[in-house]
Design an enzyme around this catalytic site. Structure first.
Site, PDB file in Angstrom:
ATOM      1  CG  ASP A  11     -56.078  -4.029 -49.469  1.00 37.26           C
ATOM      2  OD1 ASP A  11     -55.101  -3.294 -48.992  1.00 37.26           O
ATOM      3  OD2 ASP A  11     -56.999  -4.487 -48.545  1.00 37.26           O
ATOM      4  CE  LYS A  34     -55.467  -2.190 -44.077  1.00 40.44           C
ATOM      5  NZ  LYS A  34     -54.313  -2.691 -44.728  1.00 40.44           N
ATOM      6  CG  ASP A  61     -51.387  -2.040 -42.238  1.00 40.00           C
ATOM      7  OD1 ASP A  61     -50.855  -2.112 -41.522  1.00 40.00           O
ATOM      8  OD2 ASP A  61     -52.168  -2.774 -42.860  1.00 40.00           O
ATOM      9  CG  LEU A  62     -46.186   2.070 -44.543  1.00 37.60           C
ATOM     10  CD1 LEU A  62     -45.279   2.947 -44.927  1.00 37.60           C
ATOM     11  CD2 LEU A  62     -46.599   1.233 -45.850  1.00 37.60           C
ATOM     12  CE  LYS A  63     -49.642  -5.454 -40.904  1.00 35.56           C
ATOM     13  NZ  LYS A  63     -50.258  -4.960 -42.175  1.00 35.56           N
ATOM     14  CG  LEU A  64     -41.981   1.471 -40.269  1.00 38.09           C
ATOM     15  CD1 LEU A  64     -43.272   1.937 -41.089  1.00 38.09           C
ATOM     16  CD2 LEU A  64     -41.159   2.691 -39.925  1.00 38.09           C
ATOM     17  CG  HIS A  65     -39.849  -5.651 -36.984  1.00 37.99           C
ATOM     18  ND1 HIS A  65     -40.217  -7.004 -37.107  1.00 37.99           N
ATOM     19  CD2 HIS A  65     -39.005  -5.572 -36.096  1.00 37.99           C
ATOM     20  CE1 HIS A  65     -39.722  -7.554 -35.889  1.00 37.99           C
ATOM     21  NE2 HIS A  65     -38.761  -6.702 -35.541  1.00 37.99           N
ATOM     22  CG  ASP A  66     -34.728  -1.554 -39.540  1.00 39.44           C
ATOM     23  OD1 ASP A  66     -33.553  -1.841 -39.057  1.00 39.44           O
ATOM     24  OD2 ASP A  66     -34.680  -1.301 -40.847  1.00 39.44           O
ATOM     25  CB  ILE A  67     -32.246  -0.824 -35.383  1.00 40.12           C
ATOM     26  CG1 ILE A  67     -31.539   0.250 -36.586  1.00 40.12           C
ATOM     27  CG2 ILE A  67     -31.475  -1.746 -35.593  1.00 40.12           C
ATOM     28  CD1 ILE A  67     -30.211   0.541 -36.566  1.00 40.12           C
ATOM     29  CB  THR A 117     -54.554 -12.664 -38.017  1.00 38.66           C
ATOM     30  OG1 THR A 117     -54.534 -11.910 -39.422  1.00 38.66           O
ATOM     31  CG2 THR A 117     -55.383 -11.848 -37.085  1.00 38.66           C
ATOM     32  NE  ARG A 179     -64.832 -10.795 -45.887  1.00 40.19           N
ATOM     33  CZ  ARG A 179     -63.734 -10.080 -45.715  1.00 40.19           C
ATOM     34  NH1 ARG A 179     -63.904  -8.900 -44.892  1.00 40.19           N
ATOM     35  NH2 ARG A 179     -62.799 -10.203 -46.103  1.00 40.19           N
ATOM     36  CD  GLN A 188     -59.291 -11.334 -43.164  1.00 39.19           C
ATOM     37  OE1 GLN A 188     -58.944 -11.893 -42.325  1.00 39.19           O
ATOM     38  NE2 GLN A 188     -59.037  -9.962 -43.521  1.00 39.19           N
ATOM     39  N   GLY A 208     -62.404  -4.056 -46.147  1.00 36.17           N
ATOM     40  CA  GLY A 208     -61.662  -4.085 -47.453  1.00 36.17           C
ATOM     41  C   GLY A 208     -62.795  -4.550 -48.404  1.00 36.17           C
ATOM     42  NE  ARG A 209     -60.374  -9.458 -49.537  1.00 37.41           N
ATOM     43  CZ  ARG A 209     -59.763 -10.495 -49.135  1.00 37.41           C
ATOM     44  NH1 ARG A 209     -59.587 -11.404 -49.699  1.00 37.41           N
ATOM     45  NH2 ARG A 209     -59.603 -10.731 -47.990  1.00 37.41           N
TER      46      ARG A 209
HETATM   47  O1  C5P Z   1     -60.678  -7.328 -47.746  1.00 38.51           O
HETATM   48  P1  C5P Z   1     -60.493  -7.460 -46.349  1.00 38.51           P
HETATM   49  O2  C5P Z   1     -61.869  -6.846 -45.406  1.00 38.51           O
HETATM   50  O3  C5P Z   1     -60.277  -8.824 -45.917  1.00 38.51           O
HETATM   51  O4  C5P Z   1     -59.427  -6.490 -45.850  1.00 38.51           O
HETATM   52  C1  C5P Z   1     -58.732  -6.496 -44.712  1.00 38.51           C
HETATM   53  C2  C5P Z   1     -57.503  -5.594 -44.514  1.00 38.51           C
HETATM   54  O5  C5P Z   1     -57.158  -5.563 -43.223  1.00 38.51           O
HETATM   55  C3  C5P Z   1     -56.490  -5.882 -45.766  1.00 38.51           C
HETATM   56  O6  C5P Z   1     -55.813  -4.661 -46.130  1.00 38.51           O
HETATM   57  C4  C5P Z   1     -55.644  -6.844 -44.743  1.00 38.51           C
HETATM   58  O7  C5P Z   1     -54.392  -6.670 -45.203  1.00 38.51           O
HETATM   59  C5  C5P Z   1     -55.604  -5.944 -43.361  1.00 38.51           C
HETATM   60  N1  C5P Z   1     -55.299  -6.898 -42.461  1.00 38.51           N
HETATM   61  C6  C5P Z   1     -56.014  -7.976 -42.121  1.00 38.51           C
HETATM   62  N2  C5P Z   1     -55.725  -8.774 -40.843  1.00 38.51           N
HETATM   63  C7  C5P Z   1     -54.526  -8.362 -40.161  1.00 38.51           C
HETATM   64  C8  C5P Z   1     -53.991  -6.910 -40.209  1.00 38.51           C
HETATM   65  C9  C5P Z   1     -54.327  -6.402 -41.611  1.00 38.51           C
HETATM   66  O8  C5P Z   1     -56.748  -8.413 -42.777  1.00 38.51           O
HETATM   67  N3  C5P Z   1     -54.501  -8.993 -39.081  1.00 38.51           N
END
Ligand code: C5P
Length: 231
Positions: A11, A34, A61-67, A117, A179, A188, A208-209
């Site tokens: 990210d 990712k 991770d682009l989460k497509l949603h269309d026809i 979420t 975490r 989160q 991520g973080r």
């Molecule tokens: O930094 P962190 O560990 O919270 O990053 C989690 C990654 O997962 C982020 O890119 C966030 O957008 C993604 N994500 C999420 N929860 C979801 C779907 C995707 O945290 N339900």
């Protein structure tokens, strides 16, 4: 189906920061990363080609949603990028998911987002007008995703066991919100440790973080890797 490598959420807002981050790791180490909307829209396919050249695996991770027709064509393009996994919204319907699978082919895994979420049960009832519990809705979408022939879903680790019960043991549960013990949860809400994600039955964890913002990202990655693989 289990992936040993924690999937690192890149990210970052620009290419430079991604390059600097990846350069911290030994050049012969193959990571699983990712790439989300921010980075993809900022940099584009060039970013994916760069990461592939380094030998890493990519979850786009682009989460497509269309026809269905539009999603199928878009997936054909993504298949050419050589990504390893990508996703759609299960809310797009079974026909859309099947079309996505046709477009992508067997070159990559395809998973679906059930309920984000960030969606609360109250919001789902008031806004989407779905009058079941959030968990029932997640399980319903997971079942439909399975019927459509996709490989799995993005879900909370806490939902993984129930999802496998209504689908199959091989159905991928990819779980963010991870975490390590003692780490800051940030925004989160419901976090699970890598060790608990292992016990509960996640197949992929997305982190991520706790890695990207760590003082020593490589050391943080190694610790999470160990915890996730119970080493
Ligand atoms: O930094 P962190 O560990 O919270 O990053 C989690 C990654 O997962 C982020 O890119 C966030 O957008 C993604 N994500 C999420 N929860 C979801 C779907 C995707 O945290 N339900």
């Amino acid at each position: 189906m289990r992936e040993e490598r924690p999937v690192i959420a890149l990210d970052f807002p620009n290419f430079e920061q991604v390059k600097d981050f990846l350069a911290l790791f030994p050049s012969d180490e193959r990571l699983y990363v990712k790439v989300g909307m921010e980075l993809y829209y900022a940099v584009g396919p060039e970013m994916l080609a760069y990461i592939k050249r380094l030998g890493h695996s990519i979850f786009l991770d682009l989460k497509l949603h269309d026809i269905p027709n539009t999603v199928e064509s878009a997936m054909r393009v993504l298949a050419d990028f050589g990504v390893d996994m990508t996703n759609v919204h299960a809310a797009g319907g079974v026909e859309m998911m099947k079309a996505a699978k046709r477009g992508l082919g067997d070159s990559a895994k395809l998973i679906a987002v059930t309920q984000l979420t960030s969606t609360s049960e109250e919001q789902m009832r008031d806004y989407q007008n779905i009058q079941s519990s959030l968990k029932e809705s997640v399980l319903h979408y997971a079942q439909k995703t399975y019927e459509a022939g996709l490989d799995g879903v993005v879900c909370s680790a806490q939902e993984a066991a129930a999802i496998k019960q209504v689908t199959s043991d091989d159905f991928i549960c990819l779980t963010p919100g991870i975490r390590p013990q003692g780490a800051a949860a940030g925004d989160q809400k419901r976090v699970v440790s890598p060790a608990d994600a292992y016990r509960i039955g996640s197949d992929y964890i997305v982190v991520g973080r706790p890695i990207t913002q760590a003082t020593d990202p490589v050391a943080a990655y190694r610790e999470i890797y160990k915890e996730w693989n119970q080493l």
